[in-house]
Design an enzyme around this catalytic site. Sequence first.
Site, short mmCIF file in Angstrom:
data_model
loop_
_atom_site.label_atom_id
_atom_site.label_comp_id
_atom_site.label_asym_id
_atom_site.label_seq_id
_atom_site.Cartn_x
_atom_site.Cartn_y
_atom_site.Cartn_z
N HIS A 62 -1.45 -10.41 0.60
CA HIS A 62 -2.56 -10.71 1.51
C HIS A 62 -3.23 -12.02 1.11
O HIS A 62 -3.52 -12.87 1.95
CB HIS A 62 -3.62 -9.60 1.48
CG HIS A 62 -3.15 -8.28 2.00
ND1 HIS A 62 -3.38 -7.12 1.32
CD2 HIS A 62 -2.48 -7.95 3.13
CE1 HIS A 62 -2.86 -6.10 2.01
NE2 HIS A 62 -2.31 -6.58 3.11
N LYS A 96 -6.10 6.88 9.85
CA LYS A 96 -5.37 6.55 8.63
C LYS A 96 -6.09 7.11 7.42
O LYS A 96 -7.30 6.99 7.30
CB LYS A 96 -5.27 5.03 8.47
CG LYS A 96 -3.97 4.44 8.90
CD LYS A 96 -3.94 2.97 8.51
CE LYS A 96 -2.55 2.40 8.70
NZ LYS A 96 -2.50 0.99 8.34
N ARG A 117 6.87 -9.76 5.74
CA ARG A 117 7.70 -9.80 4.55
C ARG A 117 9.18 -9.78 4.87
O ARG A 117 9.99 -10.27 4.11
CB ARG A 117 7.41 -8.58 3.66
CG ARG A 117 6.03 -8.56 3.07
CD ARG A 117 5.76 -7.23 2.46
NE ARG A 117 5.92 -6.25 3.54
CZ ARG A 117 5.29 -5.10 3.62
NH1 ARG A 117 4.50 -4.74 2.66
NH2 ARG A 117 5.46 -4.29 4.63
N SER A 172 1.35 -2.15 0.35
CA SER A 172 0.21 -1.33 -0.04
C SER A 172 0.60 0.11 -0.35
O SER A 172 0.16 0.68 -1.36
CB SER A 172 -0.87 -1.36 1.04
OG SER A 172 -1.41 -2.65 1.14
#
Length: 160
Positions: free
Chosen positions: A17, A41, A90, A128
Amino acid sequence: MTSAVFPGSFDPPTYGHLNVIERASRLFDKIDVVVACNPEKKSLFTPEERINMLKELTSKYKNVTVHLWDKLIVEYAEKNNANILLRGIRNTNDFAYEFDLSLMNHNLDSNIETLFIPTEAKYVIVKSSSIKELAAFGGDISGMVPPIVEKAIKEKYRSN
């Protein structure tokens, strides 16, 4: 002035990030890092904890501010006169997901464009969910997150 919005859950903030933020800070006059608050979430950190970490981690960038938002990100962009959404990617899986999301956001507001910033190779595995799983088992996450985040993660898992 060119304003961009970099939204995400940032649970936790990672070196990946920060790499996107640092690189984007050289490209745009103003960047709003927006912590998306999604009650669906399950997060390790509260939105306030994520905001505080990000504020500390981005304090050296004079054109970067950190905000909380709990509605559609295009609404945030419209309200704050930003027409660019930044998304870090990514790999091809990230791209496929983010590409679909960019189409949806463009349909919601055709004045908003999404720009993809690929991560540097050394951050390709920084994810994450993997960081949290590794930390839960006592693994070394020091190469994936800044020291203040590593400390906060360890404290969370000690208290659980």
